[in-house]
Design a protein around this motif. Structure first.
Motif, PDB file in Angstrom:
ATOM      1  N   GLN A 179      22.711 -19.619 -13.243  1.00 39.13           N
ATOM      2  CA  GLN A 179      21.775 -20.039 -14.297  1.00 39.13           C
ATOM      3  C   GLN A 179      20.514 -20.656 -13.702  1.00 39.13           C
ATOM      4  O   GLN A 179      19.394 -20.392 -14.173  1.00 39.13           O
ATOM      5  N   ASP A 185      18.366 -17.861 -12.324  1.00 44.63           N
ATOM      6  CA  ASP A 185      17.723 -17.139 -13.428  1.00 44.63           C
ATOM      7  C   ASP A 185      16.554 -17.941 -13.999  1.00 44.63           C
ATOM      8  O   ASP A 185      15.455 -17.405 -14.204  1.00 44.63           O
ATOM      9  N   ARG A 210      13.572 -18.058 -11.333  1.00 41.02           N
ATOM     10  CA  ARG A 210      12.974 -16.829 -10.823  1.00 41.02           C
ATOM     11  C   ARG A 210      11.620 -16.598 -11.491  1.00 41.02           C
ATOM     12  O   ARG A 210      11.510 -16.647 -12.721  1.00 41.02           O
ATOM     13  N   PRO A 265      13.799  -8.622 -11.220  1.00 39.03           N
ATOM     14  CA  PRO A 265      15.034  -9.420 -11.260  1.00 39.03           C
ATOM     15  C   PRO A 265      15.630  -9.577  -9.868  1.00 39.03           C
ATOM     16  O   PRO A 265      15.540  -8.686  -9.014  1.00 39.03           O
ATOM     17  N   MET A 316      21.559 -13.225 -18.403  1.00 46.24           N
ATOM     18  CA  MET A 316      20.462 -13.819 -17.623  1.00 46.24           C
ATOM     19  C   MET A 316      19.464 -12.725 -17.245  1.00 46.24           C
ATOM     20  O   MET A 316      19.724 -11.915 -16.351  1.00 46.24           O
ATOM     21  N   ASN A 331      16.707 -12.485 -15.638  1.00 49.03           N
ATOM     22  CA  ASN A 331      16.000 -12.454 -14.366  1.00 49.03           C
ATOM     23  C   ASN A 331      16.923 -12.211 -13.173  1.00 49.03           C
ATOM     24  O   ASN A 331      16.503 -12.330 -12.019  1.00 49.03           O
ATOM     25  N   LEU A 332      18.178 -11.869 -13.482  1.00 53.92           N
ATOM     26  CA  LEU A 332      19.150 -11.518 -12.445  1.00 53.92           C
ATOM     27  C   LEU A 332      19.671 -10.111 -12.704  1.00 53.92           C
ATOM     28  O   LEU A 332      19.850  -9.705 -13.853  1.00 53.92           O
TER      29      LEU A 332
END
Length: 230
Positions: free
Chosen positions: A108, A111, A114, A120, A153, A155-156
């Motif tokens: 978390q 994410d 980032r 990502p 999430m 951005n992952l």
């Protein structure tokens, strides 16, 4: 004494032969140069010999090298060490891959931190495959829950699994450890929604990369065989 370039050639040929013997597609296994405690000059030498992906375990040391090698635009940085909560922002901002996510809290933070302008962050979940007290990693039983959380999430990108099996196991047990991780990834593909392609097994090092490739590894993490003893 062999050079870094010679060593890269030797290890690359080992990977290619093992891939062929395993009946796998050429180019399906990648070399990650484990470059912790190596100088920026040594990494530049490896880059000049064709190596592009480098694995670091210590954040500040890595950031210094990332800065020193900023002119190498297609270099790829992988974080492979244990992650402290107070280091997640630096990891999220500076790296392309993280192989050692083992709990929701860390995922978390990565994410949240980032940069949205970046792609990502590629993530592997680290599994404590032999349940060793001295090793980081989640249990096999917790994998699906962790993968489900990462799916939320944006951005992952969940790419797969990583493990560092006990290298002192008998050969049959070491192979079993690699196979367990490979089977866990297959199971995860069936059970969990994926924010990424789930195409990655990060396992195998200088002494056991052939066995890891036979059991499905897609990234082998090699340091000593490239750079020599630290």
């Amino acid at each position: 004494m062999s050079s870094i370039a010679d060593n890269i050639g030797t290890v690359t040929r080992r990977i290619q032969k093992a891939t062929l013997r395993a009946g796998r597609k050429a180019g399906s296994v990648h070399l990650l140069a484990v470059s912790k405690k190596q100088s920026a000059d040594a990494l530049r030498t490896a880059y000049d010999a064709g190596q592009r992906a480098f694995g670091e375990s210590y954040v500040q040391e890595a950031l210094d090298k990332i800065d020193a090698l900023a002119d190498l635009k297609d270099i790829e940085w992988h974080f492979i060490g244990p992650i402290q909560s107070n280091k997640t922002r630096q990891i999220a901002e500076a790296f392309d891959w993280v192989h050692s996510v083992d709990r929701v809290k860390i995922a978390q933070r990565l994410d949240d931190q980032r940069n949205r302008a970046l792609p990502p962050l590629n993530i592997c979940l680290q599994v404590n495959i032999n349940n060793e007290d001295s090793k980081s990693g989640c249990s096999l039983e917790d994998l699906t829950e962790l993968a489900d959380a990462i799916e939320e999430m944006p951005n992952l990108s969940l790419r797969g699994l990583m493990a560092i099996p006990d290298p002192d196991q008998p050969e049959a047990e070491l192979r079993s450890s690699f196979r367990k991780l490979s089977n866990a990834l297959k199971k995860l593909r069936q059970e969990a929604p994926a924010s990424g392609p789930l195409d990655t097994l990060s396992m195998g090092m200088s002494g056991d990369l052939e066995m890891a490739i036979e059991e499905g590894s897609t990234w082998v993490r090699v340091g000593t065989a490239l750079f020599g003893p630290r």
